[in-house]
Write an enzyme that holds these catalytic residues in place. Structure first.
Site, PDB file in Angstrom:
ATOM      1  N   HIS A  49       5.985 -18.342  -6.630  1.00 10.35           N
ATOM      2  CA  HIS A  49       6.606 -19.117  -7.705  1.00 10.35           C
ATOM      3  C   HIS A  49       5.627 -19.336  -8.852  1.00 10.35           C
ATOM      4  CE1 HIS A  49      10.554 -20.006  -6.245  1.00 10.35           C
ATOM      5  NE2 HIS A  49      10.141 -20.592  -5.145  1.00 10.35           N
ATOM      6  N   CYS A 103       8.054 -14.975 -11.698  1.00 16.85           N
ATOM      7  CA  CYS A 103       9.109 -15.072 -12.711  1.00 16.85           C
ATOM      8  C   CYS A 103       8.510 -15.407 -14.080  1.00 16.85           C
ATOM      9  CB  CYS A 103      10.126 -16.135 -12.329  1.00 16.85           C
ATOM     10  SG  CYS A 103      11.077 -15.737 -10.839  1.00 16.85           S
ATOM     11  N   ARG A 139      10.311 -10.566 -14.724  1.00 17.80           N
ATOM     12  CA  ARG A 139       9.174 -10.654 -13.814  1.00 17.80           C
ATOM     13  C   ARG A 139       7.886 -10.308 -14.559  1.00 17.80           C
ATOM     14  NH1 ARG A 139      12.708 -12.744 -11.766  1.00 17.80           N
ATOM     15  NH2 ARG A 139      13.690 -12.373  -9.728  1.00 17.80           N
TER      16      ARG A 139
END
Length: 268
Positions: free
Chosen positions: A166, A235, A244
């Site tokens: 993340h 991300c 991405r």
């Protein structure tokens, strides 16, 4: 000579008393009418209800944002510390035999390595798979291990060790990987060894469907032949999952864990 006023009539006193009582009742009635709030029409009632609804929704949104930006990171930090501590404890208690081959497969969600990015002060366990609930949302970094996106392991003689993490919330281990520049070190610790990589290039933005970036020879990385590579994916832009961001590195060193950590982890 003393004079006396004639006595007041009984009926007159009673009349005055009744008049005073009536006046008091009328005064109390006027007071009650003044205190009673005006209920207003349907438009006023609907406006009040709408206002209360918007206030409630605003509070709910604030709570949700607080949960996402603060509480998920708090939970993830606890999981990361506990998982890393358990891995290190297990490795120290039961070190791998000198002639034992490295473990090549792990259960989905199982932690098997620790990733270090010294420049960013990142230390985060690596778990098998990229499942959100089992891995990424716990603050861990996930290894692309499921077909058709299965990637290599650090101990492989050739291959691309591709990882996902993340960028925001849930520990956000890859939040600042955009700050890495060629030459920055990335270290992976396993039960058997330390593997040191050197960051070589990055791709600022690519569609999520572009899986060529995690191939054994990743497209766009500048690598032209098989080797021992690492790929970090996350991300972008921040707080979205529209695209991405990719960071690539090449392995530059390997040392048995029994020899201690490499200089990259000991330097200030």
């Amino acid at each position: 000579m003393t004079t006396f006023a004639p006595p007041a009539s009984t009926e007159g006193r009673a009349a005055r008393r009744r008049a005073a009582q009536e006046a008091a009742k009328r005064a109390r009635g006027r007071g009650r009418r003044r205190k009673r709030p005006a209920s207003g029409g349907p438009v006023v009632v609907l406006s009040r209800l709408a206002g209360e609804l918007f206030i409630t929704l605003g509070l709910v949104m604030l709570l949700f944002v607080g949960y996402q930006l603060w509480y998920t990171n708090l939970l993830a930090d606890r999981t990361v510390k506990d998982t890393a501590g358990s891995l290190l404890q297990n490795w120290d208690r039961s070190p791998a035999a000198a002639d034992a081959p490295p473990v090549a497969a792990f259960e989905p969600g199982q932690g098997f390595a620790i990733l270090y990015i010294p420049k960013l002060d990142v230390k985060v366990p690596v778990a098998e798979g990229t499942n959100k609930a089992k891995v990424l949302d716990k603050g861990l970094v996930g290894h692309y291990a499921e077909e058709p996106f299965k990637t290599g392991m650090p101990a492989d003689r050739q291959g691309n060790f591709a990882l996902a993490g993340h960028r925001n919330t849930h520990g956000e281990p890859f939040r600042y990987i955009n700050r890495l520049v060629p030459g920055d070190k990335i270290v992976v610790e396993t039960r058997d060894a330390y593997y040191t990589y050197e960051m070589t290039s990055q791709l600022a933005q690519t569609p999520p469907a572009n899986v060529s970036v995690i191939r054994p020879v990743p497209v766009g990385s500048g690598f032209t032949s098989p080797g021992r590579y690492i790929t970090l994916t996350t991300c972008t832009p921040e707080f979205t999952s529209t695209y991405r961001m990719i960071v690539w590195g090449r392995m530059t060193g390997e040392r048995p864990r029994s020899q201690g950590a490499p200089p990259e982890l000991n330097s200030p």
